[in-house]
Design an enzyme around this catalytic site. Structure first.
Site, PDB file in Angstrom:
ATOM      1  N   ASP A 196      39.117  28.478  36.483  1.00  0.00           N
ATOM      2  CA  ASP A 196      38.281  28.037  35.363  1.00  0.00           C
ATOM      3  C   ASP A 196      38.196  29.052  34.232  1.00  0.00           C
ATOM      4  O   ASP A 196      37.258  28.999  33.417  1.00  0.00           O
ATOM      5  CB  ASP A 196      36.865  27.690  35.848  1.00  0.00           C
ATOM      6  CG  ASP A 196      36.854  26.471  36.766  1.00  0.00           C
ATOM      7  OD1 ASP A 196      37.837  25.695  36.723  1.00  0.00           O
ATOM      8  OD2 ASP A 196      35.888  26.306  37.530  1.00  0.00           O
TER       9      ASP A 196
ATOM     10  N   HIS B  95      57.093  39.511  40.266  1.00  0.00           N
ATOM     11  CA  HIS B  95      56.398  40.212  41.343  1.00  0.00           C
ATOM     12  C   HIS B  95      54.879  40.164  41.163  1.00  0.00           C
ATOM     13  O   HIS B  95      54.143  40.811  41.908  1.00  0.00           O
ATOM     14  CB  HIS B  95      56.887  41.669  41.378  1.00  0.00           C
ATOM     15  CG  HIS B  95      56.545  42.411  42.624  1.00  0.00           C
ATOM     16  ND1 HIS B  95      55.721  43.520  42.640  1.00  0.00           N
ATOM     17  CD2 HIS B  95      56.914  42.209  43.913  1.00  0.00           C
ATOM     18  CE1 HIS B  95      55.607  43.978  43.869  1.00  0.00           C
ATOM     19  NE2 HIS B  95      56.308  43.205  44.664  1.00  0.00           N
TER      20      HIS B  95
ATOM     21  N   HIS C 261      50.594  48.571  51.731  1.00  0.00           N
ATOM     22  CA  HIS C 261      51.279  47.822  50.677  1.00  0.00           C
ATOM     23  C   HIS C 261      50.537  47.892  49.343  1.00  0.00           C
ATOM     24  O   HIS C 261      51.067  47.457  48.318  1.00  0.00           O
ATOM     25  CB  HIS C 261      51.435  46.359  51.121  1.00  0.00           C
ATOM     26  CG  HIS C 261      52.265  45.528  50.202  1.00  0.00           C
ATOM     27  ND1 HIS C 261      51.722  44.603  49.330  1.00  0.00           N
ATOM     28  CD2 HIS C 261      53.607  45.475  50.013  1.00  0.00           C
ATOM     29  CE1 HIS C 261      52.693  44.008  48.657  1.00  0.00           C
ATOM     30  NE2 HIS C 261      53.844  44.511  49.046  1.00  0.00           N
TER      31      HIS C 261
ATOM     32  N   LYS D 271      50.919  38.930  41.077  1.00  0.00           N
ATOM     33  CA  LYS D 271      49.995  38.182  41.941  1.00  0.00           C
ATOM     34  C   LYS D 271      48.737  37.910  41.131  1.00  0.00           C
ATOM     35  O   LYS D 271      47.914  38.810  40.915  1.00  0.00           O
ATOM     36  CB  LYS D 271      49.623  38.965  43.204  1.00  0.00           C
ATOM     37  CG  LYS D 271      50.772  39.160  44.195  1.00  0.00           C
ATOM     38  CD  LYS D 271      51.435  40.484  44.004  1.00  0.00           C
ATOM     39  CE  LYS D 271      52.561  40.686  45.020  1.00  0.00           C
ATOM     40  NZ  LYS D 271      53.423  41.827  44.674  1.00  0.00           N
TER      41      LYS D 271
ATOM     42  N   ASP E 221      39.785  61.178  38.751  1.00  0.00           N
ATOM     43  CA  ASP E 221      38.646  61.848  38.109  1.00  0.00           C
ATOM     44  C   ASP E 221      37.377  61.007  38.037  1.00  0.00           C
ATOM     45  O   ASP E 221      36.543  61.224  37.136  1.00  0.00           O
ATOM     46  CB  ASP E 221      39.026  62.289  36.685  1.00  0.00           C
ATOM     47  CG  ASP E 221      40.087  63.376  36.676  1.00  0.00           C
ATOM     48  OD1 ASP E 221      40.378  63.933  37.748  1.00  0.00           O
ATOM     49  OD2 ASP E 221      40.641  63.657  35.588  1.00  0.00           O
TER      50      ASP E 221
ATOM     51  N   LYS F 208      48.956  49.088  45.790  1.00  0.00           N
ATOM     52  CA  LYS F 208      49.493  49.892  44.696  1.00  0.00           C
ATOM     53  C   LYS F 208      48.306  50.299  43.822  1.00  0.00           C
ATOM     54  O   LYS F 208      48.018  49.669  42.795  1.00  0.00           O
ATOM     55  CB  LYS F 208      50.503  49.105  43.860  1.00  0.00           C
ATOM     56  CG  LYS F 208      51.561  48.343  44.682  1.00  0.00           C
ATOM     57  CD  LYS F 208      51.168  46.939  44.941  1.00  0.00           C
ATOM     58  CE  LYS F 208      52.253  46.054  45.534  1.00  0.00           C
ATOM     59  NZ  LYS F 208      53.118  46.587  46.503  1.00  0.00           N
TER      60      LYS F 208
END
Length: 511
Positions: free
Chosen positions: A258, A251, A430, A253, A437, A432
């Site tokens: 470089d 899952h 979508h 991404k 603080d 996450k």
């Protein structure tokens, strides 16, 4: 049946599913056949032995209590229960995977120069040091970095434009690891640049999840990419065999250019993520661009999953040679999370718990799904009861209606404890993200659900006092303004939805 579903059914994935169902049927048929020809006393003895063995195995396994309860309920189903547990109850590593795991355990990448950063952090803020120390203890390949600059993206369209610009400037190598790739404006634009770079001699490695892309890409798509000069492979390739390994999807991404520039977040390479097409209203997503030392960790995360998938030990050092420090604020800890036994602890869950438990002023959370266990629920509730301003944003328009029923079923308990819950009114959120603080933030791929916290390979970046934390908080405040707050008096959950939620919650650890 839509054309897309028909094409999927007639593809190698549909064929593999048929073979796996036949395999499952054969196991059950064989069991009943041999039970029928064996003496009654022997059949009864075998069944009793298997029941007792299955229950003892479940009780003594090191797994969350929620998973134990779900499997115990399944195990008591006559005959089928212990056969299902035997086939799907536990991830058993092959000899090849065991060797890979041993080799990975021997790969220690923590740099000595991060010791000074950790010592300084301990002197400055012991609570923050505790959160970082816990993360490093769980993910032995994570490290603490300064010398890094970051840019936060509050929407997929902005991140896409920046990715294209950086890809065009690539000179040595490009690594891509994504759960979903779908042909369209976003991917076609990226593929065009990748093809041009491959022709120029830039090394390109691409890893995508086979199940994640089975409805979006042809089964032989890697062949096309290899002909273009892109070393492309599927993670956890679907073949006609029954295995719980398919539950452990990639899952992540990750984009690395470089070894100096890296991207991560919730954004896959498909047009809904940049609102070029509309699926569930406005698609709200986000991500982060890193430049500098911390990109080393994203490079390692990619190469480790490449190794898990390909069985090839890469020369990690050669991809770090040109990594240079840049001017930036704060500390960065990119980290991975994943299934047992590849990861011995639920890293993603524990990082969230530590941030929530240490918060004193506020904790803001966005997640497309809210299906969490007792421990994480209690930590969120306890933070609110301590007087911390805890806010959670979920979608108003769901991508999966059944999952939204379970998500909304979690609201009453949290609201009663003082947690504020918002639903993103324009559509589907979508991202996450967590911010707390004005000091800590997390940007990555890890949802607040069992799939992300237990089963999937995930990644994220823990940020401490970086220049992007104010931008993340500002984005949250903008989201609150256009979202609808869920009030207890307006929360009406019908009895059948409540029942459905309870049943789904019970079996969620296995899904």
């Amino acid at each position: 049946m839509t054309f897309g579903k028909f094409r999927l059914l007639m593809s190698k994935y549909g064929f593999s599913m048929i073979i796996m169902l036949l395999e499952l049927s054969f196991v059950f048929a064989a069991f009943f056949y041999f039970s029928g020809i064996a003496p009654n006393w022997l059949s009864i003895a075998i069944i009793v032995f298997m029941y007792i063995g299955t229950i003892l195995s479940i009780v003594n396994r090191n797994m969350p209590p929620e998973s134990k309860v779900a499997w115990l309920l399944i195990a008591v189903v006559p005959i089928f229960g212990f056969l299902l547990y035997l086939m799907f109850g536990e991830r058993r590593l092959s000899k090849k995977e065991m060797v890979q795991l041993e080799n990975m355990d021997s790969m220690k990448f923590r740099e000595d120069n991060s010791y000074d950063l950790r010592v300084r952090l301990k002197k400055e803020n012991k609570a923050a040091y505790g959160i970082v120390k816990s993360l490093l203890a769980m993910d032995h390949n994570a490290d603490v970095y300064d010398g890094t600059a970051s840019r936060y993206f509050s929407i997929g369209e902005e991140m896409f434009a920046a990715m294209l610009e950086d890809l065009r400037a690539a000179e040595k190598f490009i690594f891509l690891e994504f759960y979903i790739i779908d042909e369209g404006l976003m991917w076609d634009s990226i593929l065009q640049v990748l093809t041009e770079k491959a022709a120029q001699g830039v090394e390109i490695k691409l890893l995508y999840d086979d199940i994640g892309c089975m409805a979006t890409l042809p089964g032989d798509y890697t062949r096309k990419l290899r002909r273009l000069g892109i070393d492309a492979h599927k993670f956890n390739k679907v073949i006609p065999r029954m295995t719980v390994a398919y539950n452990n999807r990639d899952h992540r991404k990750i984009l690395v250019i470089d070894g100096q520039i890296g991207y991560t977040g919730g954004i896959n390479l498909a047009d809904e993520y940049i609102n070029h097409i509309e699926r569930f209203g406005h698609w709200k997503d986000g991500g982060i661009r890193l430049e500098g030392r911390a990109v080393k960790a994203l490079t390692r995360l990619f190469l480790m999953n490449w190794y898990i998938n390909r069985g090839e030990i890469s020369d990690f050092d050669k991809y770090h040679l040109d990594n240079q420090a840049v001017a930036g604020q704060g500390l960065y800890i990119p980290y991975g999370s994943g299934p047992k036994p590849m990861y011995k602890s639920p890293v993603g869950k524990n990082v969230y718990q530590n941030i929530i438990s240490q918060a004193t002023d506020y904790v803001y959370i966005t997640t497309p799904y809210l299906i969490i266990d007792y421990d994480l629920t209690e930590d969120i509730k306890n933070a609110a009861m301590r007087g911390v301003d805890v806010r959670i944003v979920t979608p108003f328009i769901p991508d999966k209606k059944l999952i939204q029923i379970v998500t909304r079923g979690a609201y009453p308990d949290l609201l009663e404890a003082g947690v504020k819950i918002f639903e993103y009114k324009p559509g589907f959120i979508h991202s996450k993200h967590v911010v707390a603080d004005d000091e800590f933030a997390v940007v990555g791929t890890i949802n607040f659900d069992y799939r992300s916290l237990v089963h999937h390979y995930e990644n994220a970046v823990l940020l401490y006092q970086t220049e992007t934390i104010p931008a993340i908080k500002e984005d949250f405040e903008a989201v609150f303004d256009i979202s609808e707050e869920v009030l207890p008096e307006n929360l009406h959950i019908t009895w059948y939805k409540r029942l459905l939620k309870e049943v789904m919650q019970l079996f969620a650890p296995m899904l």
